[in-house]
Write a protein that holds these residues in place. Structure first.
Motif, PDB file in Angstrom:
ATOM      1  N   LEU A 313      51.075  56.787  18.376  1.00 49.81           N
ATOM      2  CA  LEU A 313      50.396  56.481  19.084  1.00 49.81           C
ATOM      3  C   LEU A 313      49.037  55.826  18.738  1.00 49.81           C
ATOM      4  O   LEU A 313      48.389  55.072  18.729  1.00 49.81           O
ATOM      5  N   GLY A 314      48.364  56.877  17.320  1.00 50.56           N
ATOM      6  CA  GLY A 314      47.918  55.538  16.311  1.00 50.56           C
ATOM      7  C   GLY A 314      48.087  54.129  16.414  1.00 50.56           C
ATOM      8  O   GLY A 314      46.876  53.388  16.278  1.00 50.56           O
ATOM      9  N   ARG A 315      49.521  53.909  16.065  1.00 51.97           N
ATOM     10  CA  ARG A 315      49.875  52.345  16.286  1.00 51.97           C
ATOM     11  C   ARG A 315      49.481  51.445  17.564  1.00 51.97           C
ATOM     12  O   ARG A 315      48.609  50.743  17.858  1.00 51.97           O
ATOM     13  N   PHE A 316      49.405  52.850  18.633  1.00 52.15           N
ATOM     14  CA  PHE A 316      48.931  51.322  19.829  1.00 52.15           C
ATOM     15  C   PHE A 316      47.714  51.492  20.095  1.00 52.15           C
ATOM     16  O   PHE A 316      47.299  50.591  20.978  1.00 52.15           O
ATOM     17  N   ILE A 317      47.216  52.876  19.534  1.00 55.12           N
ATOM     18  CA  ILE A 317      45.379  53.032  19.582  1.00 55.12           C
ATOM     19  C   ILE A 317      45.174  51.326  18.973  1.00 55.12           C
ATOM     20  O   ILE A 317      44.191  50.645  19.118  1.00 55.12           O
ATOM     21  N   SER A 318      45.343  51.089  17.623  1.00 55.97           N
ATOM     22  CA  SER A 318      45.391  49.667  16.835  1.00 55.97           C
ATOM     23  C   SER A 318      45.342  48.807  17.713  1.00 55.97           C
ATOM     24  O   SER A 318      44.426  48.133  17.619  1.00 55.97           O
ATOM     25  N   THR A 319      46.506  48.371  18.506  1.00 55.28           N
ATOM     26  CA  THR A 319      46.300  47.488  19.743  1.00 55.28           C
ATOM     27  C   THR A 319      44.932  47.194  20.481  1.00 55.28           C
ATOM     28  O   THR A 319      44.864  46.177  20.741  1.00 55.28           O
ATOM     29  N   PHE A 320      44.008  48.626  20.755  1.00 52.61           N
ATOM     30  CA  PHE A 320      42.807  47.886  21.465  1.00 52.61           C
ATOM     31  C   PHE A 320      41.362  47.753  20.176  1.00 52.61           C
ATOM     32  O   PHE A 320      40.739  47.330  20.637  1.00 52.61           O
ATOM     33  N   ALA A 321      42.106  47.096  19.295  1.00 56.62           N
ATOM     34  CA  ALA A 321      40.985  46.632  18.254  1.00 56.62           C
ATOM     35  C   ALA A 321      40.917  45.208  18.720  1.00 56.62           C
ATOM     36  O   ALA A 321      41.647  44.403  18.756  1.00 56.62           O
ATOM     37  N   ASN A 322      39.807  45.017  18.023  1.00 51.58           N
ATOM     38  CA  ASN A 322      38.903  43.166  18.658  1.00 51.58           C
ATOM     39  C   ASN A 322      37.876  42.939  17.055  1.00 51.58           C
ATOM     40  O   ASN A 322      36.958  44.272  17.326  1.00 51.58           O
ATOM     41  N   PRO A 323      38.209  42.326  16.844  1.00 53.77           N
ATOM     42  CA  PRO A 323      37.535  41.536  15.759  1.00 53.77           C
ATOM     43  C   PRO A 323      35.793  41.999  15.919  1.00 53.77           C
ATOM     44  O   PRO A 323      34.842  42.177  14.794  1.00 53.77           O
ATOM     45  N   SER A 324      35.507  41.115  17.002  1.00 59.53           N
ATOM     46  CA  SER A 324      34.692  40.997  17.755  1.00 59.53           C
ATOM     47  C   SER A 324      33.501  42.330  17.486  1.00 59.53           C
ATOM     48  O   SER A 324      31.987  42.558  17.867  1.00 59.53           O
ATOM     49  N   ARG A 337      38.519  41.842   5.648  1.00 62.89           N
ATOM     50  CA  ARG A 337      37.516  41.488   4.931  1.00 62.89           C
ATOM     51  C   ARG A 337      36.646  41.605   6.344  1.00 62.89           C
ATOM     52  O   ARG A 337      36.690  41.406   7.257  1.00 62.89           O
ATOM     53  N   GLU A 338      35.433  41.504   5.667  1.00 72.54           N
ATOM     54  CA  GLU A 338      34.600  41.147   7.267  1.00 72.54           C
ATOM     55  C   GLU A 338      34.181  40.152   7.824  1.00 72.54           C
ATOM     56  O   GLU A 338      33.994  39.004   6.905  1.00 72.54           O
ATOM     57  N   ILE A 339      33.815  39.798   8.831  1.00 69.68           N
ATOM     58  CA  ILE A 339      33.510  38.591   9.447  1.00 69.68           C
ATOM     59  C   ILE A 339      32.440  38.154   8.746  1.00 69.68           C
ATOM     60  O   ILE A 339      31.115  38.938   9.508  1.00 69.68           O
ATOM     61  N   ALA A 340      32.303  36.802   8.340  1.00 72.62           N
ATOM     62  CA  ALA A 340      31.072  35.761   8.409  1.00 72.62           C
ATOM     63  C   ALA A 340      30.333  36.044   9.986  1.00 72.62           C
ATOM     64  O   ALA A 340      30.784  36.165  10.742  1.00 72.62           O
ATOM     65  N   LYS A 341      28.955  36.710   9.288  1.00 77.03           N
ATOM     66  CA  LYS A 341      27.608  37.195  10.465  1.00 77.03           C
ATOM     67  C   LYS A 341      26.873  35.583  10.727  1.00 77.03           C
ATOM     68  O   LYS A 341      26.063  35.607   9.607  1.00 77.03           O
ATOM     69  N   SER A 342      25.996  35.002  11.694  1.00 78.29           N
ATOM     70  CA  SER A 342      24.623  34.456  11.759  1.00 78.29           C
ATOM     71  C   SER A 342      24.043  35.152  11.864  1.00 78.29           C
ATOM     72  O   SER A 342      24.165  36.104  12.513  1.00 78.29           O
ATOM     73  N   PRO A 343      22.793  35.100  11.640  1.00 80.49           N
ATOM     74  CA  PRO A 343      22.129  35.862  11.730  1.00 80.49           C
ATOM     75  C   PRO A 343      21.751  35.838  13.187  1.00 80.49           C
ATOM     76  O   PRO A 343      21.682  34.314  14.150  1.00 80.49           O
ATOM     77  N   PRO A 344      21.343  36.720  14.568  1.00 77.25           N
ATOM     78  CA  PRO A 344      20.558  36.672  15.600  1.00 77.25           C
ATOM     79  C   PRO A 344      20.110  36.257  15.921  1.00 77.25           C
ATOM     80  O   PRO A 344      18.908  35.582  15.639  1.00 77.25           O
ATOM     81  N   GLU A 345      19.876  34.757  17.358  1.00 72.73           N
ATOM     82  CA  GLU A 345      18.838  34.189  17.786  1.00 72.73           C
ATOM     83  C   GLU A 345      18.270  35.013  18.957  1.00 72.73           C
ATOM     84  O   GLU A 345      18.301  36.626  18.701  1.00 72.73           O
ATOM     85  N   LYS A 346      16.886  35.037  18.247  1.00 69.70           N
ATOM     86  CA  LYS A 346      15.392  35.556  18.965  1.00 69.70           C
ATOM     87  C   LYS A 346      15.140  35.286  20.127  1.00 69.70           C
ATOM     88  O   LYS A 346      14.211  33.878  20.243  1.00 69.70           O
ATOM     89  N   CYS A 347      15.692  35.617  21.686  1.00 75.55           N
ATOM     90  CA  CYS A 347      15.285  35.207  22.439  1.00 75.55           C
ATOM     91  C   CYS A 347      14.860  36.047  23.736  1.00 75.55           C
ATOM     92  O   CYS A 347      14.529  35.813  24.514  1.00 75.55           O
ATOM     93  N   HIS A 424      30.048  31.590  22.367  1.00 71.72           N
ATOM     94  CA  HIS A 424      30.223  31.621  20.851  1.00 71.72           C
ATOM     95  C   HIS A 424      31.535  32.007  20.683  1.00 71.72           C
ATOM     96  O   HIS A 424      32.565  32.202  21.301  1.00 71.72           O
ATOM     97  N   SER A 425      31.947  31.799  18.975  1.00 73.24           N
ATOM     98  CA  SER A 425      33.467  32.290  18.407  1.00 73.24           C
ATOM     99  C   SER A 425      32.967  33.608  18.712  1.00 73.24           C
ATOM    100  O   SER A 425      31.952  34.494  18.912  1.00 73.24           O
ATOM    101  N   GLU A 426      34.913  34.039  19.208  1.00 73.49           N
ATOM    102  CA  GLU A 426      34.381  35.336  19.852  1.00 73.49           C
ATOM    103  C   GLU A 426      34.946  36.111  18.696  1.00 73.49           C
ATOM    104  O   GLU A 426      34.703  37.974  18.072  1.00 73.49           O
ATOM    105  N   ASP A 427      34.700  36.018  17.048  1.00 73.63           N
ATOM    106  CA  ASP A 427      34.978  36.505  15.722  1.00 73.63           C
ATOM    107  C   ASP A 427      33.260  36.587  15.539  1.00 73.63           C
ATOM    108  O   ASP A 427      33.084  38.097  14.618  1.00 73.63           O
ATOM    109  N   THR A 428      32.765  36.218  16.058  1.00 77.38           N
ATOM    110  CA  THR A 428      30.755  36.633  15.862  1.00 77.38           C
ATOM    111  C   THR A 428      30.366  38.023  16.436  1.00 77.38           C
ATOM    112  O   THR A 428      30.438  38.352  17.470  1.00 77.38           O
ATOM    113  N   TYR A 429      30.358  39.425  15.550  1.00 81.63           N
ATOM    114  CA  TYR A 429      29.322  39.940  16.289  1.00 81.63           C
ATOM    115  C   TYR A 429      28.464  40.138  16.958  1.00 81.63           C
ATOM    116  O   TYR A 429      27.696  39.654  15.656  1.00 81.63           O
TER     117      TYR A 429
END
Length: 927
Positions: A313-324, A337-347, A424-429
């Protein structure tokens, strides 16, 4: 090749009748190719090979088959002789004796490796002579020969010795023939097994072109359950090779059939490979199809299936993980490691926060950062933006805001900004992506029109609600009919979670009012006092409860409490409704709401959280809590730190489990969980559990100790300093013979030094290091000497020469002047390590340490003089400072080395005379 001998563990016992017993225990020392030597028959070596290879004596033929590799080495220089030997091998493969064929097949991988390394025309020779033998033996009537050929084929594939053309034209056709519906049962089962094993070493094109359709047919084999079971056990391998498209189009339907097979062993195999299958599907299929299927396996009638499902069960749940979403990713070395994040643009436009506030029921969109337990910083969010640790909004909640035309009219540019961010990049959260669906991009005219219509409708509804609430408030205490009217007014707004909480409280107030109206009947009061069971819920109340719980999240009816308190609470709620203020959910519903999230299907999370239920240990698996603890970091990573509230109670339950194996599992992974949660949640929720592990059994403490550096580096400086006082506790163990515990402590202290200032290192770590240097076990002392060197380097690199000098004087007193030779030997080793690591300036070394080191050259114990000679010859004399002409200690050094070169001990003379260019020799065994 080690695996091939397994097939002959019992086989050699049958060879005693052929003369093997005559050789006794010395058979291994006989040169197998001795029959090639010249004898009385006047035959050439090739002639003698021919004679014994086709002798009537089975023992002779076995000896030749076993020595084929040596025979090929003898004739490899001459091309004609080599071809003649290979022809002999091909003819021997047709021997009628199964033991000879088995011996021959066992040598095929060795022969293939020899040909690959020594023959320029290896591919042609191997394909012509050996591949046909391997393929033919796959259909051999003898079971032992077939097993040997299957093992040999796998070895050849793993080594990459069989070409793609041979696989497609020779091996795969044989496997396809053996898996035909009309094939023999034994052959078919074996062929399916070998085909499934071949998948991992074949290319994707080969599998799709030749084996995929046949595998689908075998999954539906109605006659042989063994075939279906093999297919189920290897289903994940096929899915991972063929990819997502083929998995969803061809394999998914077969997987559903196997998961509902009548045999529990097949369903169990499906549960075990569920994670691999899930990794090969799209998120939509994983959520809509595989999740309900997995729930059916968890509730299977067979205990063994349920046990395998819960373990996966735990391994199956881990397949839902999304780096974004999680903001974390795994590096190539396996670290998180944490994904390097760029500051969000103010729109957003200037009035965005005001409009967002109106969409969320006047909830503040921006508030000062908090450090308590009720807030969690969102990865990738702007400064000061935090997300409450309450439940994540469901799809219905987010739809209520994102689909609001009023929000769209006020924030048209925000939808465009989100679309650009999505590209943008998928990895950007970005927290906005996660908590809210993308806003549609529509024209401004349509937005304004829809907004005006919506505002008019809202105004009409609000006027009706205000009138109803005003009438209700003016009448004094609320009655059942009045509360019912308010509930009816709130029904159209159930999409708002705040309205849902208000409806829940009003429902409780309604029930309290109904109970109070019945309080005049004395018999009912006496019956209630004698039997405290709750009264059945009225039908009207049940209907309202059903309407309230139309939200996907389960909402339980509130328990009956004091009528006066409930009426007072409902009056306060009515006042808040009249004033337009927010009203948070009651405390009774915090536990249910804290387990809600929208990253994975809620049923999966509920089943995972139930793994700590003691009833599961009785009905599923006695070690189910251990599996829950093992997979908890993966589940936490999938949910993200914003949903840690869903797992917090479960983690605390596991941390206090009575089984030390469960606590040990958590202790080994707490540093990874700290990376997932971040510093604030770690300090609030993990540090108390970490402190508890420090006082646990040694079996649990070792898990904390092995990753002590990894955990401490994630803490703030103030919190980290608190553990300086507790490091000394690791010196005390339940069993004093557990020296590996102290060895691990020394290794961790070497890493921890960089986390503290030189003052803290001197005050706290220095004494621990000196104590470890006097340990009874040499391995602990050896690693502790390295720790001492690191501490000294910390002193001098920090510019604190006074502390460094004090530490040097302490080393001289404790080790150089030690009455035990082990201590004096340790001083020589430490001096050598200091010079090699350049821990201090050489002039300081020459002034404070070198005189004491030279004094040990006349030590009465040879082991001490050995390390002195090694340190001087290999390290000290190689430094440029001591090679300069006119050096203050050059003459004394040369004299000491010459004295050691003439020492009476042979080992001392060897190290004193050894050329440093030969490299440093390991002398840890002498310590």
């Amino acid at each position: 090749m080690a695996g091939l001998s397994l097939y002959f563990e019992d086989g050699h016992d049958d060879l005693d009748d052929f003369g093997f017993d005559d050789y006794g225990s010395e058979c291994d020392g006989i040169r197998i190719t001795a029959f090639l030597d010249a004898g009385q028959d006047n035959l050439t070596p090739l002639g003698r090979l021919e004679k014994y290879a086709f002798s009537e004596n089975v023992f002779n033929r076995q000896i030749v088959a076993r020595g084929l590799l040596d025979v090929l080495r003898e004739f490899s220089d001459n091309e004609n002789d080599f071809v003649a030997v290979m022809e002999t091998v091909a003819r021997m493969s047709e021997d009628g004796e199964p033991t000879v064929r088995a011996e021959l097949m066992e040598q095929v991988p060795n022969i293939a490796m020899f040909l690959h390394e020594s023959r320029p025309n290896f591919p042609a020779a191997f394909s012509r002579y050996l591949v046909p033998i391997v393929v033919r033996y796959l259909t051999d009537p003898n079971n032992q020969v077939r097993k040997t050929s299957q093992a040999a084929l796998l070895v050849l594939l793993e080594q990459g010795l069989i070409s793609k053309n041979d696989m497609e034209s020779k091996v795969c056709p044989v496997l396809l023939d053996l898996t035909e519906p009309s094939s023999d049962d034994d052959y078919k089962i074996e062929a399916v097994a070998i085909m499934c094993k071949l998948v991992s070493v074949l290319s994707r094109d080969t599998v799709e072109h030749l084996l995929l359709l046949r595998f689908c047919e075998l999954c539906s084999d109605a006659r042989l359950f063994q075939v279906r079971k093999v297919c189920a056990a290897n289903f994940g391998e096929f899915c991972s090779i063929v990819g997502q498209d083929a998995t969803e189009k061809l394999l998914m339907a077969k997987f559903f059939d196997l998961c509902s097979d009548s045999l529990w062993g097949i369903r169990k195999a499906c549960a075990e490979c569920f994670m691999v299958v899930s990794n090969s599907t799209s998120p939509e299929v994983r959520r809509t199809k595989l999740s309900p299927l997995f729930i059916s396996l968890i509730s299977d009638q067979s205990r063994w299936v349920r046990q395998a499902a819960f373990q996966s069960l735990g391994r199956f749940i881990s397949t839902f993980a999304n780096p974004s979403i999680t903001g974390l990713h795994f590096r190539e070395d396996g670290t998180l490691r944490e994904i390097a994040k760029s500051p969000p643009e103010k729109c957003e436009p200037p009035n965005y926060r005001e409009s967002a506030r109106s969409c969320q029921g006047e909830r503040p969109a921006h508030r000062p950062p908090e450090t308590g337990r009720n807030s969690t910083p969102v990865p990738g969010s702007g400064p000061g933006l935090e997300v409450s640790r309450g439940p994540a909004p469901s799809a219905a909640e987010t739809k209520g805001c994102s689909g609001d035309e009023h929000c769209q009219g006020l924030c048209p540019s925000l939808g465009q900004g989100q679309q650009e961010a999505a590209q943008h990049s998928e990895d950007t959260y970005n927290s906005f992506h996660y908590w809210r669906p993308l806003l549609p991009d529509i024209s401004h005219d349509l937005e304004l029109l829809q907004t005006q219509e919506e505002e008019e409708e809202e105004e009409v509804k609000e006027d009706e609600e205000e009138n109803e609430i005003t009438r209700l408030d003016s009448q004094g205490p609320a009655t059942s009919s009045q509360i019912q009217k308010v509930l009816d007014c709130l029904q159209p707004h159930l999409d708002d979670p705040d309205v849902q909480a208000q409806v829940q409280v009003l429902s409780a107030a309604l029930k309290a009012a109904q109970l109070e109206s019945q309080s005049d009947e004395g018999e009912q009061e006496e019956a209630a006092a004698e039997s405290p069971a709750p009264d059945p819920q009225p039908a009207s109340d049940r209907n309202r409860t059903f309407r309230v719980t139309a939200d996907p999240r389960p909402v339980h009816p509130p328990p009956t409490g004091n009528a006066d308190e409930t009426r007072e609470e409902s009056s306060q709620l009515i006042e808040r409704l009249e004033e337009g203020k927010d009203f948070g959910p009651g405390q009774l519903y915090e536990e249910e709401k804290s387990k809600l999230q929208n990253v994975i299907p809620q049923q999966l999370l509920d089943q995972y959280l139930s793994m700590t239920d003691p009833a599961r240990a009785q009905t599923v698996d006695t070690e189910i809590t251990k599996h829950c603890a093992f997979s908890l970091p993966g589940v936490a990573l999938t949910l993200g730190r914003q949903n840690w509230h869903c797992l917090k109670d479960t983690y605390e339950t596991l941390a206090t489990d009575v089984q030390w194996k469960v606590r040990r599992t958590l202790a080994f992974s707490i540093h990874e969980l700290a990376v997932i949660l971040g510093d604030q949640l770690t300090a609030a929720d993990l540090v108390p559990i970490f402190n508890g592990f420090l006082k646990d059994l040694d079996e649990v403490r070792i898990g904390v100790l092995k990753h002590l550096y990894d955990f401490l580096k994630l803490l703030h400086t103030d919190k980290r300093r608190e553990y300086l006082y507790q490091l000394q506790e690791f010196m005390v163990t339940d069993n004093s013979r557990n020296w590996r515990f102290r060895y691990e402590l020394a290794e961790q202290l070497i890493l921890i030094i960089e986390l503290y200032s030189h003052y803290d290192v001197y005050d706290y770590l220095r004494q621990i290091a000196l104590t470890l240097c006097s340990d009874k076990v040499s391995e602990v002392r050896w690693i502790s000497y390295r720790l001492v060197v690191e501490i000294l380097q910390k002193m001098y690199s920090s510019g604190s020469q006074d502390l460094g000098l004090n530490f040097i004087n302490e080393l001289i007193v404790r080790f150089c002047h030690s009455p035990k030779w082990v201590g004096r030997q340790a001083f020589a080793f430490i001096c050598q390590a200091i010079v090699e690591e350049d821990c201090m300036p050489m002039d300081q070394f020459a002034q404070h340490l070198l005189p004491s080191l030279l004094s040990l050259s006349s030590d009465p114990v040879a082991n001490v003089r050995v390390l002195v000679a090694k340190a001087l010859r290999q390290s000290v004399l190689e430094k440029a400072y001591f090679k300069e002409p006119g050096s203050a200690f050059s003459d004394e050094l040369e004299e000491t080395v010459m004295t050691l070169q003439a020492d009476k001990d042979r080992d001392v003379r060897f190290f004193a005379s050894m050329d440093p260019a030969r490299g440093l020799m390991e002398t840890a065994a002498l310590i």
